[in-house]
Design a protein around this motif. Structure first.
Motif, PDB file in Angstrom:
ATOM      1  N   LEU A 170      54.543  51.795  83.356  1.00 13.00           N
ATOM      2  CA  LEU A 170      55.186  50.834  84.247  1.00 13.00           C
ATOM      3  C   LEU A 170      56.135  49.919  83.479  1.00 13.00           C
ATOM      4  CD1 LEU A 170      55.642  49.490  86.950  1.00 13.00           C
ATOM      5  CD2 LEU A 170      53.516  48.198  86.617  1.00 13.00           C
ATOM      6  N   ASP A 171      55.745  49.482  82.285  1.00 19.29           N
ATOM      7  CA  ASP A 171      56.634  48.656  81.461  1.00 19.29           C
ATOM      8  C   ASP A 171      57.950  49.374  81.208  1.00 19.29           C
ATOM      9  OD1 ASP A 171      54.830  46.590  81.269  1.00 19.29           O
ATOM     10  OD2 ASP A 171      54.151  47.088  79.241  1.00 19.29           O
ATOM     11  N   ALA A 172      57.864  50.669  80.862  1.00 23.09           N
ATOM     12  CA  ALA A 172      59.069  51.445  80.577  1.00 23.09           C
ATOM     13  C   ALA A 172      59.910  51.622  81.841  1.00 23.09           C
ATOM     14  CB  ALA A 172      58.701  52.800  79.983  1.00 23.09           C
ATOM     15  N   LEU A 173      59.248  51.858  82.955  1.00 23.13           N
ATOM     16  CA  LEU A 173      59.968  52.013  84.225  1.00 23.13           C
ATOM     17  C   LEU A 173      60.725  50.731  84.563  1.00 23.13           C
ATOM     18  CD1 LEU A 173      59.967  53.856  87.099  1.00 23.13           C
ATOM     19  CD2 LEU A 173      58.974  51.686  87.778  1.00 23.13           C
ATOM     20  N   GLU A 174      60.081  49.590  84.412  1.00 23.91           N
ATOM     21  CA  GLU A 174      60.731  48.309  84.715  1.00 23.91           C
ATOM     22  C   GLU A 174      61.906  48.068  83.780  1.00 23.91           C
ATOM     23  OE1 GLU A 174      58.228  44.974  86.556  1.00 23.91           O
ATOM     24  OE2 GLU A 174      57.009  45.726  84.909  1.00 23.91           O
ATOM     25  N   GLU A 175      61.759  48.451  82.515  1.00 27.53           N
ATOM     26  CA  GLU A 175      62.853  48.256  81.561  1.00 27.53           C
ATOM     27  C   GLU A 175      64.036  49.148  81.915  1.00 27.53           C
ATOM     28  OE1 GLU A 175      64.353  45.802  79.189  1.00 27.53           O
ATOM     29  OE2 GLU A 175      62.171  45.752  79.378  1.00 27.53           O
ATOM     30  N   LEU A 176      63.756  50.372  82.356  1.00 30.85           N
ATOM     31  CA  LEU A 176      64.823  51.259  82.813  1.00 30.85           C
ATOM     32  C   LEU A 176      65.535  50.659  84.021  1.00 30.85           C
ATOM     33  CD1 LEU A 176      66.434  53.856  83.095  1.00 30.85           C
ATOM     34  CD2 LEU A 176      64.432  54.900  84.188  1.00 30.85           C
ATOM     35  N   GLU A 177      64.776  50.185  84.991  1.00 30.51           N
ATOM     36  CA  GLU A 177      65.362  49.593  86.194  1.00 30.51           C
ATOM     37  C   GLU A 177      66.196  48.359  85.837  1.00 30.51           C
ATOM     38  OE1 GLU A 177      66.192  48.825  90.300  1.00 30.51           O
ATOM     39  OE2 GLU A 177      65.729  50.600  89.112  1.00 30.51           O
ATOM     40  N   HIS A 178      65.681  47.516  84.946  1.00 27.95           N
ATOM     41  CA  HIS A 178      66.381  46.295  84.551  1.00 27.95           C
ATOM     42  C   HIS A 178      67.689  46.627  83.839  1.00 27.95           C
ATOM     43  CE1 HIS A 178      66.909  42.143  83.273  1.00 27.95           C
ATOM     44  NE2 HIS A 178      66.977  42.541  82.024  1.00 27.95           N
ATOM     45  N   THR A 179      67.655  47.607  82.933  1.00 25.30           N
ATOM     46  CA  THR A 179      68.857  47.983  82.193  1.00 25.30           C
ATOM     47  C   THR A 179      69.888  48.621  83.113  1.00 25.30           C
ATOM     48  OG1 THR A 179      67.507  48.334  80.210  1.00 25.30           O
ATOM     49  CG2 THR A 179      69.735  49.224  80.175  1.00 25.30           C
TER      50      THR A 179
END
Length: 212
Positions: A170-179
Motif C-alpha cells: 500500500l505504501d508503494a501504491l500511494e507513492e505511485l499515485e502521489h508521483t
C-alpha cells in the motif's frame, strides 16, 4: 479469525476511505501459508469482511469462501513470479490510471523519478499492454514483468503492486499515485527528476564482504 485476515480488511477499508479506488473496483491478496487470501468478486473494498474472503491454493484454484475477484489470476501470477512477495494491492487510483491511458507513454520510464520516495518504493515501474479486465491471457505478460519489478502498470487499467506485506504494498501504491499526480500537475513545466546517481544512493547498501 487470523490477524492476517483482520489486516486485509483494515487495509481494504483504508484504500476505499482515502479514495484510492471507487465503486467495486480494486482487489487485494495476501499469502497465508500455502494458500492465498483474496478479496471476493462484486464487493466494494469498503465492505470487505475478514470473515468473508476467498481462499485459493498456490495455483489459483478456489478452495473456500465466496467466489474470488475475476482478477485473482493477476495476484497469483505475481506471487508465483516473486517468491519473497507476500501481498498484492491492485487499484484503479485516478492519477495512476490516467497515466496508463497516455498515448505516448515512455515504456522504459513511464514516470520520471520526481521524488526520493518514488525511487525508494516504486521504481522501476513496468508497463504492460492492454488486456480486458479478467482476461487470463495477461497471465504470461504479468509473470514476466513481475520478475523484473514489484510495480506494474496495466495499460488503460491501473497499478498492481507487490510487497513484503500489505502495508508495504500500500505504501508503494500511494507513492505511485502521489508521483503520478505530481507528474500531471507539472505538465508543461520544466522539472528536475532525480539523477541515476541520486537514485542509486537511495538503494539499500549491501554490506561489504570482510577482507581475508
Amino acid at each position: 479469525m487470523t490477524e492476517l485476515r483482520k489486516t486485509l480488511e483494515r487495509v481494504a477499508h483504508s484504500i476505499h476511505r482515502r479514495g484510492l479506488t471507487h465503486g467495486r473496483t480494486g482487489n487485494l491478496a495476501v499469502r497465508e501459508g500455502d494458500h492465498i487470501l483474496v478479496t471476493p468478486t462484486g464487493v466494494s473494498l469498503a465492505d470487505v469482511s475478514a470473515a468473508e474472503l476467498s481462499v485459493l491454493d498456490a495455483d489459483g484454484r478456489h478452495l473456500d469462501g465466496p467466489p474470488p475477484t475475476k482478477e485473482a489470476f493477476l495476484h497469483v501470477a505475481v506471487l508465483q513470479s516473486r517468491p519473497t512477495a507476500q501481498a498484492i494491492v491492485h487499484t484503479h487510483s485516478v492519477h495512476a490510471a490516467a497515466l496508463s491511458c497516455l498515448a505516448d507513454l515512455d515504456q522504459a520510464q513511464p514516470l520520471p523519478p520526481l521524488t526520493a520516495y518514488y525511487g525508494m518504493r516504486v521504481a522501476p515501474l513496468e508497463v504492460l499492454p492492454y488486456f480486458a479486465p479478467g482476461d487470463k491471457a495477461a497471465t504470461e505478460a504479468v509473470q514476466q514483468a513481475a520478475t523484473r519489478s514489484h510495480a506494474l502498470l496495466l495499460r488503460n487499467h491501473g497499478p498492481v503492486i507487490a510487497g513484503s506485506d500489505l502495508e508495504s504494498a500500500l505504501d508503494a501504491l500511494e507513492e505511485l499515485e502521489h508521483t503520478a499526480q505530481i507528474f500531471f500537475l507539472t505538465q508543461g513545466m520544466r522539472t528536475a527528476p532525480l539523477t541515476e546517481h541520486q537514485l542509486a544512493a537511495l538503494q539499500p547498501q549491501t554490506p561489504q564482504e570482510p577482507r581475508p
